[in-house]
Structure formats: structure tokens, C-alpha cells
Enzyme design. Structure first.
Site, PDB file in Angstrom:
ATOM      1  N   HIS A  25       0.828  -1.209   0.000  1.00  0.00           N
ATOM      2  CA  HIS A  25       0.000   0.000   0.000  1.00  0.00           C
ATOM      3  C   HIS A  25       0.861   1.258   0.000  1.00  0.00           C
ATOM      4  O   HIS A  25       0.373   2.322   0.345  1.00  0.00           O
ATOM      5  CB  HIS A  25      -0.907   0.015   1.238  1.00  0.00           C
ATOM      6  N   HIS A  26       2.149   1.115  -0.344  1.00  0.00           N
ATOM      7  CA  HIS A  26       2.984   2.332  -0.301  1.00  0.00           C
ATOM      8  C   HIS A  26       2.501   3.335  -1.344  1.00  0.00           C
ATOM      9  O   HIS A  26       2.749   4.529  -1.217  1.00  0.00           O
ATOM     10  CB  HIS A  26       4.472   2.006  -0.485  1.00  0.00           C
ATOM     11  N   LYS A  84      -2.389  -2.719  -7.901  1.00  0.00           N
ATOM     12  CA  LYS A  84      -2.630  -3.119  -9.294  1.00  0.00           C
ATOM     13  C   LYS A  84      -2.047  -4.488  -9.543  1.00  0.00           C
ATOM     14  O   LYS A  84      -0.930  -4.781  -9.110  1.00  0.00           O
ATOM     15  CB  LYS A  84      -1.940  -2.084 -10.202  1.00  0.00           C
ATOM     16  N   LYS A 123       7.793  -4.551  -9.771  1.00  0.00           N
ATOM     17  CA  LYS A 123       7.667  -4.219 -11.190  1.00  0.00           C
ATOM     18  C   LYS A 123       7.173  -2.782 -11.380  1.00  0.00           C
ATOM     19  O   LYS A 123       7.735  -2.020 -12.163  1.00  0.00           O
ATOM     20  CB  LYS A 123       6.643  -5.194 -11.782  1.00  0.00           C
ATOM     21  N   ASP A 178       8.262   2.925 -12.876  1.00  0.00           N
ATOM     22  CA  ASP A 178       7.666   4.186 -12.421  1.00  0.00           C
ATOM     23  C   ASP A 178       6.162   4.269 -12.690  1.00  0.00           C
ATOM     24  O   ASP A 178       5.654   5.278 -13.177  1.00  0.00           O
ATOM     25  CB  ASP A 178       8.357   5.378 -13.115  1.00  0.00           C
ATOM     26  N   LYS A 202      -2.392  -9.003  -6.743  1.00  0.00           N
ATOM     27  CA  LYS A 202      -2.669 -10.090  -7.689  1.00  0.00           C
ATOM     28  C   LYS A 202      -3.901 -10.826  -7.213  1.00  0.00           C
ATOM     29  O   LYS A 202      -4.196 -10.862  -6.012  1.00  0.00           O
ATOM     30  CB  LYS A 202      -1.490 -11.076  -7.727  1.00  0.00           C
ATOM     31  N   SER A 262      -1.586  -0.640 -18.793  1.00  0.00           N
ATOM     32  CA  SER A 262      -2.753  -0.598 -17.900  1.00  0.00           C
ATOM     33  C   SER A 262      -2.818   0.762 -17.187  1.00  0.00           C
ATOM     34  O   SER A 262      -3.882   1.323 -16.975  1.00  0.00           O
ATOM     35  CB  SER A 262      -2.655  -1.698 -16.841  1.00  0.00           C
TER      36      SER A 262
HETATM   37  P1  NAD Z   1      -2.294 -17.072 -21.429  1.00  0.00           P
HETATM   38  O1  NAD Z   1      -3.246 -17.856 -20.634  1.00  0.00           O
HETATM   39  O2  NAD Z   1      -2.807 -16.168 -22.495  1.00  0.00           O
HETATM   40  O3  NAD Z   1      -1.212 -18.044 -22.142  1.00  0.00           O
HETATM   41  C1  NAD Z   1      -0.418 -18.949 -21.459  1.00  0.00           C
HETATM   42  C2  NAD Z   1      -0.057 -20.069 -22.448  1.00  0.00           C
HETATM   43  O4  NAD Z   1       0.919 -20.924 -21.855  1.00  0.00           O
HETATM   44  C3  NAD Z   1      -1.254 -20.954 -22.801  1.00  0.00           C
HETATM   45  O5  NAD Z   1      -1.341 -21.056 -24.211  1.00  0.00           O
HETATM   46  C4  NAD Z   1      -0.928 -22.291 -22.139  1.00  0.00           C
HETATM   47  O6  NAD Z   1      -1.439 -23.403 -22.842  1.00  0.00           O
HETATM   48  C5  NAD Z   1       0.587 -22.282 -22.150  1.00  0.00           C
HETATM   49  N1  NAD Z   1       1.183 -23.152 -21.149  1.00  0.00           N
HETATM   50  C6  NAD Z   1       0.773 -23.421 -19.900  1.00  0.00           C
HETATM   51  N2  NAD Z   1       1.620 -24.246 -19.273  1.00  0.00           N
HETATM   52  C7  NAD Z   1       2.576 -24.542 -20.169  1.00  0.00           C
HETATM   53  C8  NAD Z   1       3.735 -25.359 -20.129  1.00  0.00           C
HETATM   54  N3  NAD Z   1       4.059 -26.040 -19.040  1.00  0.00           N
HETATM   55  N4  NAD Z   1       4.520 -25.433 -21.243  1.00  0.00           N
HETATM   56  C9  NAD Z   1       4.208 -24.749 -22.356  1.00  0.00           C
HETATM   57  N5  NAD Z   1       3.116 -23.940 -22.451  1.00  0.00           N
HETATM   58  C10 NAD Z   1       2.320 -23.847 -21.371  1.00  0.00           C
HETATM   59  O7  NAD Z   1      -1.427 -16.291 -20.360  1.00  0.00           O
HETATM   60  P2  NAD Z   1      -0.578 -14.954 -20.586  1.00  0.00           P
HETATM   61  O8  NAD Z   1      -1.432 -13.799 -20.254  1.00  0.00           O
HETATM   62  O9  NAD Z   1       0.113 -15.039 -21.896  1.00  0.00           O
HETATM   63  O10 NAD Z   1       0.479 -15.085 -19.397  1.00  0.00           O
HETATM   64  C11 NAD Z   1       1.658 -15.873 -19.530  1.00  0.00           C
HETATM   65  C12 NAD Z   1       2.651 -15.486 -18.448  1.00  0.00           C
HETATM   66  O11 NAD Z   1       2.949 -14.083 -18.573  1.00  0.00           O
HETATM   67  C13 NAD Z   1       2.170 -15.675 -17.011  1.00  0.00           C
HETATM   68  O12 NAD Z   1       3.287 -16.006 -16.196  1.00  0.00           O
HETATM   69  C14 NAD Z   1       1.675 -14.294 -16.623  1.00  0.00           C
HETATM   70  O13 NAD Z   1       1.696 -14.071 -15.213  1.00  0.00           O
HETATM   71  C15 NAD Z   1       2.707 -13.439 -17.326  1.00  0.00           C
HETATM   72  N6  NAD Z   1       2.264 -12.040 -17.571  1.00  0.00           N
HETATM   73  C16 NAD Z   1       1.135 -11.802 -18.301  1.00  0.00           C
HETATM   74  C17 NAD Z   1       0.755 -10.469 -18.528  1.00  0.00           C
HETATM   75  C18 NAD Z   1      -0.437 -10.116 -19.392  1.00  0.00           C
HETATM   76  O14 NAD Z   1      -0.610  -8.913 -19.696  1.00  0.00           O
HETATM   77  N7  NAD Z   1      -1.244 -11.053 -19.829  1.00  0.00           N
HETATM   78  C19 NAD Z   1       1.504  -9.435 -17.984  1.00  0.00           C
HETATM   79  C20 NAD Z   1       2.666  -9.714 -17.257  1.00  0.00           C
HETATM   80  C21 NAD Z   1       3.022 -11.046 -17.066  1.00  0.00           C
END
Ligand code: NAD
Length: 468
Positions: free
Chosen positions: A62-63, A68, A92, A97, A104, A359
Site C-alpha cells: 500500500h505504499h 494493481k 515491477k 515508475d 494479484k 494498464s
Molecule cells: P495465457 O493464458 O494467455 O497463455 C499462457 C499459455 O501458456 C497458454 O497457451 C498455455 O497453454 C501455455 N502453457 C501453460 N503451461 C505450459 C507449459 N508447461 N509449457 C508450455 N506452455 C504452457 O497467459 P498470458 O497472459 O500469456 O500469461 C503468460 C505469463 O505471462 C504468465 O506467467 C503471466 O503471469 C505473465 N504475464 C502476463 C501479462 C499479461 O498482460 N497477460 C503481464 C505480465 C506477465
């Protein structure tokens, strides 16, 4: 698998970095611990049965408010995972910034086992629980998409929130990653993948770093392998492919496709949409899923889920650069092995911050109630046209039509979003790299990123005057 839980791993990274800073223990403890943890169990009617759904929302810090962070739908969701992901969000946001505390959310479901109507019911009930506990709102806590969720779920969250808050003029700012027609922003869908691209591209521009790795400067011609072909994986692949890199391998949970000459990313997406799998893609070799991470390549981008590179497989990784597009894809044990092999790791706290950055732009748009570019696009176009006309008249020379078009073009919303994101990723990268270079005892970019971040958060707390 790692001997540490995900949150313990994040805390260990924090402790390693904190040693390089001189802040009192109480202040560091406050930065490290989660500030607010909500654990939920609620009933939802699925078919003829009532299912008890397990869900969480953790506000790590909460700083700065609002908090988000995304909402994840997956069977791996538990309190430790959500807490770790919320903590990563705090660090992050500070690195890029973005003036938010980290949060989460997660619902422990396998989304593909539910119909859209059932998913909507679960999402709306979860949002109602967040409203009841005061865990959502444009000034409180603002969710976004993550693994297993997208614009569709964000639209349901917005609709539920505004139903309960009909008089709130800023209600659209209660969630980001919404469809553009519901207050979303152009460029949000691809933002994380584009940020991953900008971050790695900036590193690849550095001659000395590339020379040390035995690589040429620039992303063009570099071989790239990506794990995960969801939102982040697809967009990362697309931006690298379009910039002239050769995306040779894509790994999904059910297999890996490989083509040494490069995969056509859009054709692969079509194939996945048509068949439901990346397997049997024309011209590509089919390999087991786990082999994807071990393919020969210059850049490896894990973009699926946490803990996929660990003690058991890190020694087999052949990439020279790993870009952590996913959150926490490398365990601490795995990282030790990779660093010994001189693999450069661009850490998640920096590299996947594109999503939260855009975002933030979406939230600003919602609070200002005006689309970026609306007020000044025409003004810019008219004044640059006048300037060019004058220059042509005075010099008696003509600017060619293509150049003229480019010079006078005013920025649309998406141009501004891309430009703001590019600036953010490049500045953040250099802040981390400068810290890495300046502090000789910091041996990796992850520790440097945590140092940058802890320093900024500590400064916020110290400005409150409550810590000695
Ligand atoms: P998503 O659900 O759109 O896609 C994830 C994909 O990974 C899926 O197609 C799934 O089938 C595949 N997958 C799952 N386990 C797997 C494995 N063991 N081996 C190979 N493929 C596998 O999710 P996303 O939004 O693309 O998020 C992916 C990662 O990025 C997560 O760690 C998430 O926290 C991170 N992330 C996402 C965002 C965002 O804006 N969506 C932002 C920052 C970080």
C-alpha cells in the site's frame, strides 16, 4: 522442483538485493511482507451442482494506491502463488515508475472446463466478493488480465462493479485490459509482448554485451524460442518475427514445434485456432513439450508459467539470453546454474512490465475521460502542414509525398501508447544496467532490478516520516 515456495523465492531475491542497500530492517520488512490478504470460498451453480470456488486477492503493498495486478484462472492458484505474484507486481511497478502498489488475484479453476456462462457467473461472484470486502475500485485496487483471463473477463468485472456503484463517475477505472468499446485502450492486448520485445531489443543493441556473448548487435537474424503461445507468447513471437528475428521454436503444454528456418507466427496462430493445438503445423518438426526449453537458440523466452526452468533442466538450456516474459519462470536453483554458464537473464520484474505500464495509461484515460490524441492530433497535423508549405514556398523545393505524410501525421492513441511503452522499457532497462555496472558486487540483472525497485519504494516510505 525448487526447495523454496514461489513467495520464498521472491523474498530470497529481495533479501539478496537488500544487502546492497542501507535501509533499517523494519523498513525492509515492511516492503517485503504482503499488506492485505483476502482468501475466499464461495458457491457457484455449475450445471445441476453447487461448486465451492477457491479464490484470492492479495494486495502486497500500500505504499502507493491503488494497488494493481492481474487475475489468473488456473489450477495452480494458491495463496503462496498469488502472494508471490502480488509482490512481483510491487517491484515491477516501482521499476517502471508506475505509481501503484502491487496486487494479484487468482481463481483456482481450469477455465477451459467451463462454459462462457459459467465463467461469467464465477467472475461476477468473485467481483461481488471483492466489492463486499472493499478490495476493488479505481482508487483502491485495479485488476487486469493474467494467465487464463482476457478482455472478456475484464468486461464482466467492470459491469459488475458499475452495477454496484452506479453513481461513481470513475467506475471505468476499476479494472484495466477491458475491450476498447468499454473504456479499454488501444495497444493493451499486445502490451506485455511488445514490452518484452523492446526490453530484449535494447539489450541486443549493446555492442559490448553482444560481443561478450559471441553475438552480433541487434535482434535481426537472432534465433528465438518461446514457451507458451497465449497472449504474451504470441505477441512476443510476432514482434520478434516482424523485426527480422528467426523464431525457430514454440513450446506449448502439449508439444513443441520447430523449424530451423523460422516459423510463420500468424500462420501458426491460424493453425492453433483451427485445430486446437500447435502440433502438426505444416513444415515444422514436432517435439515433446519439455524439449522446447532446451533447443539451440540465441534468445529463449519462457512466456507460460512459473518454475519451468529448474535444477533438473537448467544445465540443458542452450540459449545465451533468457527473457523472462512469464512471472517467475526460473527457480533460484535453476538460476544459479544458468548464471554459472554466463547466460544473461532479463528478469520478469522488468521485462514483462509492459502490461502494467499500458494498464496505467488505460487507467489515466479512464480518469480523464478522454482518448489520448483526441485534443491535439489535428492541431499538430495542421500546424506541421503549414510549416512544410512555408518551407517549400521559401526554398522553392518540394518534400516528397511519402515523407510529407510521415512528417505531418498526428499521433493516434495507439502511437502514443507504443511510444510511452518504448520510452518506459528503455529507461527502466538502463536504470537497471547502470546499477549493475555501478555496484561491482551485484553480479546479475535480477538483483540490480530489485535494488532499483527497493530503493524507490523505501524513498516513498521515508517521505512519510514514520521510519527513522
Ligand atoms: P495465457 O493464458 O494467455 O497463455 C499462457 C499459455 O501458456 C497458454 O497457451 C498455455 O497453454 C501455455 N502453457 C501453460 N503451461 C505450459 C507449459 N508447461 N509449457 C508450455 N506452455 C504452457 O497467459 P498470458 O497472459 O500469456 O500469461 C503468460 C505469463 O505471462 C504468465 O506467467 C503471466 O503471469 C505473465 N504475464 C502476463 C501479462 C499479461 O498482460 N497477460 C503481464 C505480465 C506477465
Amino acid at each position: 522442483m525448487s526447495q523454496f515456495s514461489f513467495f520464498q523465492s521472491v523474498s530470497n531475491y529481495f533479501d539478496n538485493a537488500a544487502q546492497h542497500l542501507k535501509y533499517p530492517k523494519g523498513l525492509l520488512d515492511q516492503i517485503k511482507v504482503p499488506n492485505n490478504v483476502l482468501s475466499l470460498k464461495f458457491p457457484v451453480k455449475i450445471g445441476s451442482k453447487i461448486e465451492i470456488i477457491e479464490a484470492y486477492r492479495v494486495q502486497h503493498s500500500h505504499h502507493k494506491v491503488p494497488c494493481k495486478g492481474g487475475i489468473r484462472y488456473a489450477m495452480g492458484v494458491n495463496q503462496d502463488e498469488v502472494t508471490a505474484l502480488a509482490a512481483l507486481m510491487t517491484f515491477k511497478c516501482a521499476i517502471v515508475d508506475v505509481p501503484f502498489g502491487g496486487a494479484k488475484g487468482g481463481i483456482r479453476i481450469e477455465a477451459k472446463n467451463y462454459t462462457d456462462t459459467q465463467l461469467q457467473r464465477i467472475t461476477r461472484r468473485y467481483t461481488t466478493e471483492l466489492i463486499k470486502k472493499n478490495f476493488i475500485g479505481p482508487g483502491i485496487d485495479v485488476p487486469a488480465p493474467d494467465y487464463g483471463t482476457g478482455a472478456k473477463e475484464m468486461a464482466w468485472i467492470l459491469d459488475t462493479y458499475s452495477t454496484f456503484n452506479p453513481n461513481q463517475i470513475d467506475a471505468y477505472g476499476c479494472v484495466t485490459g477491458k475491450p476498447v468499446a468499454l473504456g479499454g485502450i488501444r495497444g493493451r492486448t499486445e502490451a506485455t509482448g511488445l514490452g518484452v520485445f523492446y526490453g530484449i531489443r535494447e539489450f541486443c543493441r549493446l555492442k559490448d554485451e553482444m560481443k561478450a556473448l559471441g553475438l552480433t548487435t541487434g535482434v535481426e537474424g537472432k534465433t528465438v524460442v518461446i514457451q507458451g503461445f497465449g497472449n504474451v507468447g504470441y505477441w512476443s513471437a510476432k514482434f520478434f518475427h516482424d523485426a527480422g528475428a528467426i523464431v525457430t521454436g514454440i513450446a506449448e503444454y502439449d508439444g513443441t514445434v520447430y523449424n530451423a528456418k523460422g516459423l510463420d507466427i500468424d500462420a501458426l496462430l491460424k493453425h492453433v485456432k483451427a485445430t486446437g493445438s500447435i502440433k502438426k503445423f505444416k513444415g515444422a518438426k514436432n517435439l515433446p513439450s519439455a524439449e522446447g526449453l532446451e533447443l539451440e537458440c540465441d534468445i529463449l523466452i519462457p512466456a507460460a508459467i512459473e518454475n519451468v526452468i529448474h535444477k533438473g533442466n537448467a544445465k540443458n538450456v542452450k540459449a545465451k539470453i533468457i527473457g523472462e516474459a512469464a512471472n517467475g519462470p526460473i527457480t533460484p536453483d535453476g538460476e544459479k546454474i544458468l548464471l554459472k554458464k554466463k547466460v544473461v537473464i532479463l528478469p520478469d520484474t522488468f521485462l514483462n512490465a509492459g502490461g502494467v505500464t499500458v494498464s496505467y495509461f488505460e487507467w489515466l484515460k479512464n480518469l480523464s475521460h478522454v482518448r489520448f490524441g483526441r485534443m491535439d492530433k489535428r492541431f499538430y497535423e495542421n500546424s506541421t502542414t503549414l510549416m512544410l508549405d512555408t518551407v517549400e514556398r521559401v526554398t522553392n523545393k518540394k518534400v516528397n509525398q511519402r515523407d510529407r505524410k510521415q512528417i505531418v501525421k498526428g499521433a493516434d492513441e495507439v502511437d502514443l501508447v507504443y511510444s510511452g511503452l518504448e520510452e518506459t522499457m528503455i529507461s527502466a532497462f538502463h536504470a537497471i544496467r547502470d546499477t549493475h555496472k555501478r555496484k561491482k558486487d551485484i553480479t546479475d540483472l535480477r538483483t540490480a532490478a530489485f535494488v532499483v525497485s527497493i530503493d524507490k519504494i523505501a524513498t516513498s516510505y521515508l517521505s512519510l516520516g514514520i521510519f527513522p
